[in-house]
Design a protein around this motif. Structure first.
Motif, mmCIF file in Angstrom:
data_model
loop_
_atom_site.group_PDB
_atom_site.id
_atom_site.type_symbol
_atom_site.label_atom_id
_atom_site.label_comp_id
_atom_site.label_asym_id
_atom_site.label_seq_id
_atom_site.Cartn_x
_atom_site.Cartn_y
_atom_site.Cartn_z
ATOM 1 N N THR A 41 0.841 -1.191 0.000
ATOM 2 C CA THR A 41 0.000 0.000 0.000
ATOM 3 C C THR A 41 0.879 1.245 0.000
ATOM 4 N N VAL A 42 0.248 2.421 0.050
ATOM 5 C CA VAL A 42 1.032 3.653 0.132
ATOM 6 C C VAL A 42 1.693 3.806 1.499
ATOM 7 N N SER A 43 1.343 2.947 2.431
ATOM 8 C CA SER A 43 2.048 2.913 3.712
ATOM 9 C C SER A 43 3.401 2.221 3.583
ATOM 10 N N ASP A 44 3.594 1.505 2.460
ATOM 11 C CA ASP A 44 4.788 0.683 2.281
ATOM 12 C C ASP A 44 5.693 1.145 1.149
ATOM 13 N N HIS B 169 4.251 5.257 -9.693
ATOM 14 C CA HIS B 169 5.680 5.310 -9.425
ATOM 15 C C HIS B 169 6.270 3.912 -9.620
ATOM 16 N N LEU B 170 7.407 3.835 -10.300
ATOM 17 C CA LEU B 170 8.005 2.534 -10.593
ATOM 18 C C LEU B 170 8.341 1.757 -9.327
ATOM 19 N N GLY B 171 8.637 2.483 -8.242
ATOM 20 C CA GLY B 171 8.957 1.812 -6.992
ATOM 21 C C GLY B 171 7.802 1.019 -6.418
ATOM 22 N N SER B 172 6.591 1.396 -6.780
ATOM 23 C CA SER B 172 5.408 0.686 -6.313
ATOM 24 C C SER B 172 5.377 -0.744 -6.853
ATOM 25 N N TYR B 173 5.596 -0.880 -8.148
ATOM 26 C CA TYR B 173 5.563 -2.208 -8.781
ATOM 27 C C TYR B 173 6.776 -3.035 -8.354
ATOM 28 N N ALA B 174 7.918 -2.364 -8.168
ATOM 29 C CA ALA B 174 9.103 -3.073 -7.694
ATOM 30 C C ALA B 174 8.859 -3.653 -6.308
ATOM 31 N N ALA B 175 8.138 -2.900 -5.469
ATOM 32 C CA ALA B 175 7.884 -3.356 -4.100
ATOM 33 C C ALA B 175 7.001 -4.597 -4.065
#
Length: 234
Positions: free
Chosen positions: A152-155, A161-167
């Motif tokens: 989530t946006v908490s994480d 944002h590319l970092g979202s999919y990487a996470a």
């Protein structure tokens, strides 16, 4: 192209009928809120979405928690509807009670997740809202036991944002090329996912037209199950 090892889903209006629950709750609140009396649930929903988008930066940064965001949302909505002394806390509490009771899975969602897991795939949720809320949503809709990872946006940064999919790929222990993203947002769940190296399935139940030439598959319903599996797994 190698077969996928994981399927990543958006949550709101993809696996859960968020809009339906919002409309039901807004209608209930409007019956006891004079400032909302002349507005239809659809009008209030449009206003709510506008206000929520305006609060996103504060929510994503952690400046507002879920409860504070709901209170502020209803303060702004009531003010926009002419209430000179908006009681956002009371309206938010009444709304939340009905909203939570109205939450339902998207038709066929649970059956789809079970079938994917039985086929050996890992299931992830990637959502642009707070963990405390989305965890509760998964619990209420009884989807949580079918999920291997929730980001989530908490994480992580919000989609696209590319970092979202990487996470979420890291949480599922897969490389992006072995994951499929399924969701209703063209920007977040198709264009963003493809930019990050995932395959994308656009969940478009009302027959929207693709706004750009981005490689993707299209899914209008999770039923019949076999057809949905074929679209997702390619």
């Amino acid at each position: 192209m190698p077969p996928p090892l994981a399927v990543v889903f958006d949550l709101d209006d993809t696996l859960c009928d968020t809009t339906g629950a919002m409309l039901t709750a807004l209608e209930a609140v409007s019956l006891r809120t004079p400032a909302f009396a002349d507005r239809s649930p659809a009008e209030l929903h449009a206003l709510q979405i506008h206000v929520m988008q305006g609060l996103d930066a504060q929510i994503f940064s952690g400046a507002l928690n879920a409860s504070q965001a709901r209170t502020r949302r209803f303060e702004l909505m009531l003010s926009a509807c002419g209430d000179p002394a908006p009681d956002g806390a009371s309206a938010a509490l009444a709304y939340r009670e009905v909203y939570r009771a109205s939450f339902r899975q998207t038709r066929g969602a649970g059956q789809l997740l079970k079938a994917l897991r039985e086929g050996g795939l890992r299931i992830g949720i990637l959502t642009n809202y707070l963990r405390e809320v989305q965890q509760e949503t998964l619990e209420v809709t009884e989807l949580l036991p079918l999920v291997d990872a929730l980001v989530t946006v908490s994480d992580a940064p919000p989609k696209p944002h590319l970092g979202s999919y990487a996470a979420i790929c890291k949480a599922l222990d897969v490389t992006p090329d072995r994951a499929v993203m399924v969701g209703d947002s063209w920007t977040n769940d198709v264009a963003g996912a493809v930019s990050a190296g995932l395959r994308a399935v656009w969940y478009a139940p009302v027959g929207q037209q693709a706004p750009a030439d981005v490689p993707h598959r299209r899914l209008n319903s999770y039923e019949p199950l076999q057809q949905a599996l074929e679209v997702i797994l390619g």
